[in-house]
Design an enzyme around this catalytic site. Structure first.
Site, short mmCIF file in Angstrom:
data_model
loop_
_atom_site.label_atom_id
_atom_site.label_comp_id
_atom_site.label_asym_id
_atom_site.label_seq_id
_atom_site.Cartn_x
_atom_site.Cartn_y
_atom_site.Cartn_z
N GLY A 197 2.45 2.26 10.54
CA GLY A 197 3.19 3.35 10.76
C GLY A 197 3.94 3.75 12.15
O GLY A 197 4.65 4.79 12.12
N HIS A 254 -9.62 1.30 5.01
CA HIS A 254 -8.18 1.46 5.73
C HIS A 254 -8.46 2.40 6.91
O HIS A 254 -9.20 3.21 6.81
CB HIS A 254 -7.18 2.12 4.77
CG HIS A 254 -5.89 1.94 5.21
ND1 HIS A 254 -5.48 2.66 6.16
CD2 HIS A 254 -5.02 1.02 5.15
CE1 HIS A 254 -4.20 2.69 6.73
NE2 HIS A 254 -3.63 1.40 5.73
N LYS A 264 0.28 4.32 -0.35
CA LYS A 264 -0.52 5.45 0.45
C LYS A 264 -0.38 6.59 -0.51
O LYS A 264 -0.29 6.60 -1.93
CB LYS A 264 -0.04 5.54 1.91
CG LYS A 264 -0.25 4.33 2.52
CD LYS A 264 0.15 4.45 3.99
CE LYS A 264 -0.11 3.28 4.67
NZ LYS A 264 -0.02 3.20 6.08
N ASN A 280 0.98 -1.26 0.02
CA ASN A 280 0.09 -0.15 0.04
C ASN A 280 0.81 1.34 0.06
O ASN A 280 1.38 1.56 0.93
CB ASN A 280 -0.83 0.11 1.22
CG ASN A 280 -1.71 1.26 1.39
OD1 ASN A 280 -1.60 2.10 0.50
ND2 ASN A 280 -2.30 1.11 2.57
N GLU A 304 -5.49 -4.79 10.77
CA GLU A 304 -4.56 -3.93 10.85
C GLU A 304 -4.74 -3.12 12.12
O GLU A 304 -5.63 -2.20 12.05
CB GLU A 304 -4.35 -2.90 9.69
CG GLU A 304 -4.12 -3.70 8.48
CD GLU A 304 -3.64 -2.64 7.26
OE1 GLU A 304 -2.47 -2.79 6.79
OE2 GLU A 304 -4.27 -1.55 6.97
N GLU A 316 -6.68 4.59 8.11
CA GLU A 316 -6.53 5.94 7.78
C GLU A 316 -7.65 6.69 7.22
O GLU A 316 -8.19 8.15 7.37
CB GLU A 316 -5.36 6.23 7.10
CG GLU A 316 -4.07 5.71 7.71
CD GLU A 316 -2.81 5.39 6.68
OE1 GLU A 316 -2.82 5.37 5.60
OE2 GLU A 316 -1.81 4.88 7.56
N SER A 327 3.24 -2.26 10.38
CA SER A 327 4.82 -2.22 10.55
C SER A 327 5.21 -3.72 10.30
O SER A 327 6.32 -4.02 10.96
CB SER A 327 5.27 -1.57 12.14
OG SER A 327 4.58 -0.30 12.30
P1 PGA Z 1 2.75 0.22 7.68
O1 PGA Z 1 1.34 0.46 7.09
O2 PGA Z 1 3.43 -1.22 7.18
O3 PGA Z 1 3.54 1.56 7.32
O4 PGA Z 1 2.51 0.15 9.18
C1 PGA Z 1 0.44 -0.63 6.89
C2 PGA Z 1 -0.93 -0.15 6.12
O5 PGA Z 1 -1.35 0.96 6.33
O6 PGA Z 1 -1.49 -0.77 5.26
#
Ligand code: PGA
Length: 260
Positions: free
Chosen positions: A175, A97, A13, A11, A169, A99, A215
């Protein structure tokens, strides 16, 4: 889409220009020629979809979008529909997601409408869910996950479940560098599978692909994927560099083989 191979999705983003996305896709495609034992999906930003699609053309790597709107067309300034994604060559779309839930107010009901819109247009959904840190600390993780599954999959039949990948997640792990331990992740993954079994039966629940995200790094990917109910990863930060993305894929393949 089958569970025979580990499923690894990147992803990207809101990162990368068109040329940056193309270059990253090119490096991944090159490395993936030696990695036929994984299902690999890349989700660039909308602006880079068509260029990345071209780069993926002669490879087995699949294209995903990061969001959609549930209406097919019309006066919805700034939105992109499922038929448009299909037209742009997307086989997958990430939906719900955290976010988007947190920064753009997406609800379980909206996520449900988006999943239905994707499936109607023949685009597979990568349906994200996960608890926040406060919810975990209050012991609400399983309730939150149950609510998100129920809401997100409302009115979706067993036949359609085959077109949905679920991505667990935990919000506190995205992140942040803090990964859920393999045990913590497995606990939620097996809970998700149990809930799916209650609605759809054991067979379809066993066949469902459930990813972990938050992560994921080369160093933690083997242990996570060694867990029984973890079938792959949704990777953010570490998918922005071909080397770490490929290393995670290699570790996932190794873990998957040992687990079988
Ligand atoms: P990350 O993000 O691996 O940077 O923690 C995962 C995601 O948001 O899909």
């Amino acid at each position: 889409m089958s569970k025979k191979l580990p499923f690894i999705a990147g992803n990207w983003k809101m990162n990368l220009t068109i040329s940056g996305a193309k270059a990253l896709a090119k490096s991944i495609v090159k490395a993936c020629a030696d990695l036929p034992e994984a299902e690999i999906v890349l989700a660039p930003p909308f602006t880079a979809l068509s260029k990345v699609k071209k780069t993926l053309e002669d490879s087995s790597v699949k294209l995903a979008a990061q969001n959609l709107f549930w209406e097919e067309k019309g006066a919805f300034t700034g939105e992109v529909s499922a038929p448009m994604l299909r037209d742009a060559g997307c086989q997958y779309v990430i939906i719900g997601h955290s976010e988007r839930r947190q920064s753009f107010g997406e609800t379980d009901e909206g996520v449900n409408r988006k999943i239905k819109a994707a499936l109607k247009s023949g685009v597979f959904a990568i349906f994200c869910l996960g608890e926040t840190l406060v919810e975990r600390e209050h012991g609400e993780t399983m309730d939150v996950i149950t609510r998100q599954i129920r809401g997100g999959l409302e009115g979706i039949g067993g036949g359609e479940l085959k077109s949905i990948v679920i991505a667990y997640e935990p919000v506190w792990a995205i992140g942040t560098g803090k990964t859920a331990s393999p045990g913590q992740a497995e606990e939620v993954h097996s809970h998700i599978r149990e809930k799916l079994a209650l609605t759809y039966g054991i067979g379809p629940a066993e066949c469902a692909i459930i990813l972990y995200g938050g992560s994921v790094k080369p160093a933690n990917s083997f242990a996570l994927l060694s867990e029984k109910n973890i079938d792959g990863f949704l990777i953010g930060g570490a998918s922005l560099e071909a080397e770490s993305f490929i290393q995670i894929t290699r570790e996932a393949i190794r873990a998957y083989k040992e687990k079988k």
